[in-house]
Design a protein around this motif. Structure first.
Motif, PDB file in Angstrom:
ATOM      1  N   LEU A 167      48.413  28.075  43.026  1.00 31.38           N
ATOM      2  CA  LEU A 167      47.405  29.000  43.447  1.00 31.38           C
ATOM      3  C   LEU A 167      46.906  29.723  42.238  1.00 31.38           C
ATOM      4  O   LEU A 167      45.802  30.144  42.074  1.00 31.38           O
ATOM      5  CB  LEU A 167      47.982  29.928  44.500  1.00 31.38           C
ATOM      6  CG  LEU A 167      47.216  31.005  44.981  1.00 31.38           C
ATOM      7  CD1 LEU A 167      46.024  30.375  45.802  1.00 31.38           C
ATOM      8  CD2 LEU A 167      47.893  32.265  45.982  1.00 31.38           C
ATOM      9  N   ASN A 168      47.691  30.104  41.282  1.00 30.37           N
ATOM     10  CA  ASN A 168      47.127  30.729  39.763  1.00 30.37           C
ATOM     11  C   ASN A 168      46.298  30.043  39.244  1.00 30.37           C
ATOM     12  O   ASN A 168      45.341  30.582  38.835  1.00 30.37           O
ATOM     13  CB  ASN A 168      48.527  31.242  39.252  1.00 30.37           C
ATOM     14  CG  ASN A 168      48.275  31.317  37.924  1.00 30.37           C
ATOM     15  OD1 ASN A 168      47.614  32.228  37.400  1.00 30.37           O
ATOM     16  ND2 ASN A 168      48.752  30.729  36.894  1.00 30.37           N
ATOM     17  N   LEU A 172      42.553  29.465  42.673  1.00 30.08           N
ATOM     18  CA  LEU A 172      41.698  30.958  42.444  1.00 30.08           C
ATOM     19  C   LEU A 172      40.787  30.725  41.270  1.00 30.08           C
ATOM     20  O   LEU A 172      39.820  30.887  41.402  1.00 30.08           O
ATOM     21  CB  LEU A 172      42.782  31.919  42.255  1.00 30.08           C
ATOM     22  CG  LEU A 172      43.545  32.293  43.297  1.00 30.08           C
ATOM     23  CD1 LEU A 172      44.567  33.515  43.059  1.00 30.08           C
ATOM     24  CD2 LEU A 172      42.960  32.510  44.492  1.00 30.08           C
ATOM     25  N   PRO A 173      41.029  29.921  40.014  1.00 20.70           N
ATOM     26  CA  PRO A 173      40.246  30.114  38.981  1.00 20.70           C
ATOM     27  C   PRO A 173      38.925  29.259  39.401  1.00 20.70           C
ATOM     28  O   PRO A 173      37.906  29.230  38.886  1.00 20.70           O
ATOM     29  CB  PRO A 173      40.728  29.744  37.901  1.00 20.70           C
ATOM     30  CG  PRO A 173      42.324  29.680  38.189  1.00 20.70           C
ATOM     31  CD  PRO A 173      42.426  29.735  39.483  1.00 20.70           C
ATOM     32  N   HIS A 174      39.246  28.208  40.190  1.00 21.15           N
ATOM     33  CA  HIS A 174      38.144  27.419  40.789  1.00 21.15           C
ATOM     34  C   HIS A 174      37.727  27.736  42.089  1.00 21.15           C
ATOM     35  O   HIS A 174      37.451  26.542  43.102  1.00 21.15           O
ATOM     36  CB  HIS A 174      38.615  25.864  40.656  1.00 21.15           C
ATOM     37  CG  HIS A 174      39.359  25.485  39.169  1.00 21.15           C
ATOM     38  ND1 HIS A 174      38.600  25.417  38.074  1.00 21.15           N
ATOM     39  CD2 HIS A 174      40.601  25.329  39.194  1.00 21.15           C
ATOM     40  CE1 HIS A 174      39.397  25.156  37.155  1.00 21.15           C
ATOM     41  NE2 HIS A 174      40.658  25.107  37.466  1.00 21.15           N
ATOM     42  N   HIS A 175      37.722  28.742  42.607  1.00 22.21           N
ATOM     43  CA  HIS A 175      37.239  29.255  43.811  1.00 22.21           C
ATOM     44  C   HIS A 175      35.986  28.633  44.451  1.00 22.21           C
ATOM     45  O   HIS A 175      35.603  28.671  45.661  1.00 22.21           O
ATOM     46  CB  HIS A 175      37.414  30.877  44.191  1.00 22.21           C
ATOM     47  CG  HIS A 175      36.430  31.508  43.358  1.00 22.21           C
ATOM     48  ND1 HIS A 175      35.171  32.147  43.616  1.00 22.21           N
ATOM     49  CD2 HIS A 175      36.663  32.176  42.016  1.00 22.21           C
ATOM     50  CE1 HIS A 175      34.661  32.684  42.784  1.00 22.21           C
ATOM     51  NE2 HIS A 175      35.573  32.819  41.801  1.00 22.21           N
ATOM     52  N   SER A 446      41.639  37.502  36.958  1.00 21.15           N
ATOM     53  CA  SER A 446      40.784  38.293  37.964  1.00 21.15           C
ATOM     54  C   SER A 446      39.298  38.199  37.431  1.00 21.15           C
ATOM     55  O   SER A 446      38.377  37.857  38.249  1.00 21.15           O
ATOM     56  CB  SER A 446      41.328  39.134  38.769  1.00 21.15           C
ATOM     57  OG  SER A 446      40.851  39.299  40.002  1.00 21.15           O
ATOM     58  N   ALA A 447      39.473  38.678  36.457  1.00 17.61           N
ATOM     59  CA  ALA A 447      38.027  38.745  35.707  1.00 17.61           C
ATOM     60  C   ALA A 447      37.418  37.536  35.239  1.00 17.61           C
ATOM     61  O   ALA A 447      36.224  37.529  35.324  1.00 17.61           O
ATOM     62  CB  ALA A 447      38.351  39.757  34.358  1.00 17.61           C
ATOM     63  N   PHE A 448      37.961  36.411  34.938  1.00 16.10           N
ATOM     64  CA  PHE A 448      37.463  35.198  34.814  1.00 16.10           C
ATOM     65  C   PHE A 448      36.902  34.474  36.137  1.00 16.10           C
ATOM     66  O   PHE A 448      36.087  33.862  36.072  1.00 16.10           O
ATOM     67  CB  PHE A 448      38.739  34.340  34.251  1.00 16.10           C
ATOM     68  CG  PHE A 448      38.387  32.978  34.145  1.00 16.10           C
ATOM     69  CD1 PHE A 448      37.818  32.506  33.122  1.00 16.10           C
ATOM     70  CD2 PHE A 448      38.616  31.696  35.190  1.00 16.10           C
ATOM     71  CE1 PHE A 448      37.618  31.025  33.053  1.00 16.10           C
ATOM     72  CE2 PHE A 448      38.151  30.515  35.140  1.00 16.10           C
ATOM     73  CZ  PHE A 448      37.657  30.040  34.073  1.00 16.10           C
ATOM     74  N   GLU A 449      37.631  34.862  37.330  1.00 14.13           N
ATOM     75  CA  GLU A 449      37.470  34.432  38.553  1.00 14.13           C
ATOM     76  C   GLU A 449      36.300  35.319  39.228  1.00 14.13           C
ATOM     77  O   GLU A 449      35.069  34.231  39.741  1.00 14.13           O
ATOM     78  CB  GLU A 449      38.375  34.857  39.604  1.00 14.13           C
ATOM     79  CG  GLU A 449      39.684  33.773  39.265  1.00 14.13           C
ATOM     80  CD  GLU A 449      41.099  34.171  39.408  1.00 14.13           C
ATOM     81  OE1 GLU A 449      41.995  33.596  39.056  1.00 14.13           O
ATOM     82  OE2 GLU A 449      41.164  35.289  40.272  1.00 14.13           O
ATOM     83  N   LEU A 450      36.143  36.626  38.938  1.00 10.20           N
ATOM     84  CA  LEU A 450      34.953  37.176  39.551  1.00 10.20           C
ATOM     85  C   LEU A 450      34.682  38.436  38.716  1.00 10.20           C
ATOM     86  O   LEU A 450      35.630  39.181  38.255  1.00 10.20           O
ATOM     87  CB  LEU A 450      35.129  37.853  40.930  1.00 10.20           C
ATOM     88  CG  LEU A 450      35.371  36.832  41.937  1.00 10.20           C
ATOM     89  CD1 LEU A 450      35.729  37.711  43.472  1.00 10.20           C
ATOM     90  CD2 LEU A 450      33.802  36.252  42.214  1.00 10.20           C
ATOM     91  N   PRO A 451      33.663  39.157  38.245  1.00  7.61           N
ATOM     92  CA  PRO A 451      33.229  40.134  37.357  1.00  7.61           C
ATOM     93  C   PRO A 451      33.985  41.578  38.176  1.00  7.61           C
ATOM     94  O   PRO A 451      33.902  41.275  39.627  1.00  7.61           O
ATOM     95  CB  PRO A 451      31.921  40.580  37.419  1.00  7.61           C
ATOM     96  CG  PRO A 451      31.412  38.964  37.476  1.00  7.61           C
ATOM     97  CD  PRO A 451      32.280  38.616  38.670  1.00  7.61           C
ATOM     98  N   PHE A 452      34.447  42.459  37.249  1.00  6.12           N
ATOM     99  CA  PHE A 452      34.988  43.630  38.023  1.00  6.12           C
ATOM    100  C   PHE A 452      33.606  44.774  37.906  1.00  6.12           C
ATOM    101  O   PHE A 452      33.122  44.617  37.146  1.00  6.12           O
ATOM    102  CB  PHE A 452      36.191  44.215  37.073  1.00  6.12           C
ATOM    103  CG  PHE A 452      37.539  43.683  37.558  1.00  6.12           C
ATOM    104  CD1 PHE A 452      38.309  44.256  38.527  1.00  6.12           C
ATOM    105  CD2 PHE A 452      37.911  42.514  37.141  1.00  6.12           C
ATOM    106  CE1 PHE A 452      39.720  43.829  38.942  1.00  6.12           C
ATOM    107  CE2 PHE A 452      39.205  42.238  37.303  1.00  6.12           C
ATOM    108  CZ  PHE A 452      39.814  42.741  38.351  1.00  6.12           C
ATOM    109  N   ALA A 496      44.487  31.739  33.080  1.00  7.34           N
ATOM    110  CA  ALA A 496      45.742  31.246  34.267  1.00  7.34           C
ATOM    111  C   ALA A 496      46.464  29.922  33.570  1.00  7.34           C
ATOM    112  O   ALA A 496      47.620  29.869  33.905  1.00  7.34           O
ATOM    113  CB  ALA A 496      44.999  30.743  35.470  1.00  7.34           C
ATOM    114  N   ALA A 497      45.860  29.310  32.629  1.00  8.47           N
ATOM    115  CA  ALA A 497      46.599  28.119  32.266  1.00  8.47           C
ATOM    116  C   ALA A 497      47.687  28.464  31.434  1.00  8.47           C
ATOM    117  O   ALA A 497      48.653  27.880  31.128  1.00  8.47           O
ATOM    118  CB  ALA A 497      45.690  26.937  31.413  1.00  8.47           C
TER     119      ALA A 497
END
Length: 757
Positions: A167-168, A172-175, A446-452, A496-497
């Motif tokens: 999941l990590n 999630l990084p490829h949502h 999380s910032a990699f996945e979506l901007p804050f 995440a890697a």
């Protein structure tokens, strides 16, 4: 080896007779009577599921299953905390299958701590879905899943079964590839909730904060169904992990078969020192006799090294008895995944009759029907002990469990006061989602996945300070958009890697076998925290029943190179500690806690004979020092005791007792805390004893020790008093102190500490 199990159907009485003949004491033979079932109804479940259950002979749900299904179908987050083998799988499979049958777009995410559990659950769900007649598809999505099935999981999987690591780093990084899945996510299932404590649990809480941001982005708010073994705080723990209020279900309606639980204390071999016959070899003797007699057996022990030592000893005994030594295998962290999966399959099929494991097999992995569980020593928590005991007799047969007491003070305390074990409440699971090392790592991911957005909460707290810190180091880029601050990922790396969920800092050594230099083979891993006293040049590393010598260690590239060697000894490393208090959070009487910097310098190692446990020599460990920022609880000694000539011995005795007692209350592994004493601490300016959270940043263990301070010291004295020795021994206060009345001194010192003098 006398065959106590010569009958076609060996009984628990045969086992008890064998243990009685071994010369030790079985101070407790506790019969757990069978428990009758309590039932509930099927509620609003789809009629196709009800028909499928009846085809399998299920005429009604157990009461806790019925309650959990009703709660989930009503969209309420819940946690089911019932004993091992109580049928918790139905608590989540039934509502998930119901949702998929009612709405073909409904999706569910199953999260298990290990790949093995994921494989088990796919088979279970697929059978139920097929009987229900619906086109409901499930997929395991982990590191072993091939690319075709990964694509199918994203596009067609009604349920996706995975683990926190995948999941990590893989979901999630490829949502964006999972957009339809997240948009329709209806349920999130979190099984084995009690395993998510300490570092792992602190990571998972942050992982769920990342999941929550992505679900919100796609307009979904899935219902959480959590399942746990019995712990003291399941509701609080679930709330801390998922960040939501939950409904608690604890009354089990499942029946239980009869079980005999035996606590066995090996015989004393030297009454002057109190030394007992080795618990390791007593465990091997019981397990080998049971296996040779046809009883399938699981052996639990507390360390990787002991797995290898027990495996070697049991195989030697089987061979002497004319039995096949390959009927038993080892199972622990550090074995490669394919090796572990094969062991699991062979246990289920019956090809393997036994296994020696660390707590890795406490969980609900289906390893077939086992007749006997042997616990080599108390596993460190009441919850773990009952999980391990519950691994025998999971398919309804009469079964037994034997806990072989080691020389550790806590084991001897339980052997002398078995009623304490049988009546003791389970412990509290502790996590710290706001551990700075852990939270910063997940905010980056999380910032990699979506901007804050500025002011946005992550895991219930604002993280602008962390976002600005990452901006200053050019990991994030801050911009103002229409009067609102936004933080965008700008680093080149893929965060995440590089994130390990099992350690606070994510650094692990790779262990490579170079016995055949032209064909080096990676055979295991070890976290950086454990490495300095376990893998160093000339250390003996054991794997799969074989001994290897460490040839070299690359501390920069985190690589360890080993070579097979026929060694009749193992090694035990030691290290010196320096402690610097950087912040004092709270002080009460003789107790305090706060932030510390711990510097660890590896010093020497001992060579210990496998056969006799005698010291066979020593050597120097030449490795650089390691530094760790963490938290600690400290106990200062009474002012009037500072010039007492016997204070050092009394402190060392109390230190030894607390080292072995603290995990009983903190629900942690012994390696998760460091306990050390200083005759004159340079900062506290008094003699002091430290209980250190051995995790970078701390995970609440030091605070937990501070919360139960007097109870902790009182129990330590109780452990000492339960020992039958006259004046201290290795089984209670450590090494005896000659004519010095150390037990009396420890008792008096503890009384003064608790009185606040």
């Amino acid at each position: 080896m006398e065959n106590y199990f010569a009958k076609k159907k060996p009984t628990v009485d045969d086992l008890i007779r064998m243990i009685a003949d071994m010369g030790g004491r079985a101070p407790a033979i506790k019969r757990l009577p069978p428990r009758q079932a309590a039932f509930g109804d099927f509620g609003a479940l789809d009629h196709r599921i009800v028909n499928a259950l009846k085809k399998r002979g299920v005429e009604a749900l157990y009461s806790h299953q019925s309650e959990a299904v009703a709660c989930a179908l009503a969209g309420k987050d819940c946690v089911v905390a019932t004993p091992t083998a109580s049928g918790k799988t139905f608590c989540y499979n039934l509502p998930v299958l119901h949702a998929a049958l009612q709405d073909a777009n409904a999706r569910a995410l199953y999260l298990f701590p290990t790949k093995a559990l994921a494989q088990d659950q796919l088979v279970e769900f697929a059978e139920l879905a097929a009987l229900s007649g619906g086109d409901v598809r499930g997929f395991v999505y982990d590191g072993d899943t091939d690319p075709v099935k990964r694509r199918l999981a994203r596009s067609e999987g009604h349920i996706v079964i995975t683990n926190p690591d995948m999941l990590n780093s893989g979901i999630l990084p490829h949502h964006t590839k999972w957009s339809d899945y997240f948009k329709n996510l209806t349920f999130v299932v979190v099984d084995e909730l009690h395993t998510y404590r300490g570092v792992f649990g602190s990571h998972l809480a942050n992982l769920f904060a990342r999941l929550a941001r992505i679900c919100e982005f796609y307009g979904a708010r899935p219902t959480f169904i959590c399942c746990s073994a019995t712990i003291a705080n399941p509701e609080e723990h679930a709330r801390a992990l998922i960040g939501r209020e939950v409904t608690l279900i604890t009354e089990s309606g499942a029946p239980a078969s009869e079980k005999e639980v035996i606590i066995y204390n090996p015989p004393v071999v030297d009454w002057n020192t109190g030394v007992r016959r080795s618990s390791l070899f007593e465990t091997a003797k019981i397990a080998a006799a049971a296996l040779a007699g046809g009883i399938s057996t699981i052996v639990f022990t507390r360390s990787r090294l002991n797995v290898e030592l027990l495996l070697k000893s049991i195989r030697e005994r089987l061979e002497k008895a004319g039995a096949d030594p390959s009927m038993i295998m080892g199972y622990r962290g550090g074995y490669l995944p394919k090796e572990r999966r094969k062991i699991e399959r062979d246990l289920r099929s019956g090809e393997l009759r036994g296994v020696v494991s660390t707590n890795a097999l406490e969980l609900g992995i289906d390893v077939g029907s086992l007749g006997l569980a042997v616990l080599h020593g108390y596993p460190g928590s009441i919850a773990s002990a009952w999980q391990q005991i519950g691994r025998a007799g999971r398919r309804g047969a009469v079964s037994a469990a034997v806990m072989v007491a080691s020389a550790d003070p806590l084991d001897q305390f339980l052997a002398q006061r078995p009623e304490w074990f049988f009546k003791a409440a389970t412990e509290r699971a502790r996590i710290d989602p706001y551990n700075p090392y852990i939270q910063v790592s997940h905010v980056k991911c999380s910032a990699f996945e979506l901007p804050f957005r500025g002011g946005e909460k992550f895991g219930g707290r604002e993280v602008d300070e962390i976002l600005d810190y990452l901006t200053d180091y050019e990991v994030l880029h801050r911009v103002d958009e229409a009067g609102e601050r936004r933080y965008y990922w700008q680093a080149d790396s893929y965060p995440a890697a590089d994130l390990s969920l099992r350690s606070a800092t994510g650094e692990n050594y790779t262990i490579t076998d170079v016995t055949v230099e032209s064909r080096p083979v990676v055979i295991g891993t070890m976290d950086r925290r454990s490495a300095p006293t376990l893998i160093f040049p000339d250390a003996i590393y054991m794997h799969g029943g074989k001994s290897y010598i460490v040839q070299s260690l690359d501390t920069e590239k985190m690589q360890c190179f080993i070579k097979e060697m026929a060694a009749d000894y193992y090694t035990d490393g030691d290290a010196a500690l320096r402690i610097n208090i950087t912040d004092d959070f709270e002080t009460q009487g003789n107790y305090g806690w706060g932030e510390v910097v711990v510097t660890l310098t590896p010093t020497i190692f001992k060579k210990i004979k496998l056969a006799t446990h005698e010291n066979a020599g020593f050597g120097q460990i030449k490795l650089p020092e390691e530094q760790m920022h963490t938290t600690a609880c400290w106990i200062t000694m009474p002012e009037e005791r500072q010039e007492d000539a016997g204070l050092k011995l009394a402190m060392e005795g109390l230190e030894h007792l607390i080292r072995n007692t603290a995990p009983l209350f903190l629900m942690c592994d012994r390696a998760d805390i460091l306990v050390t004493s200083r005759l004159k601490d340079p900062q506290l300016r008094r003699a002091a004893l430290y209980i250190i959270d051995n995790i970078p940043g701390g995970i609440g263990l030091a605070e937990g020790a501070f919360e139960i301070k007097n109870e902790l010291v009182k129990t330590a004295v109780g452990v000492m008093d339960s020992c039958g020795c006259k004046n201290g021994c290795p089984g209670c206060v450590g090494a005896p102190a000659g004519n010095f009345e150390i037990k009396k001194a420890v008792r008096e010192l503890a009384g003064e500490i608790m009185a606040g003098r």
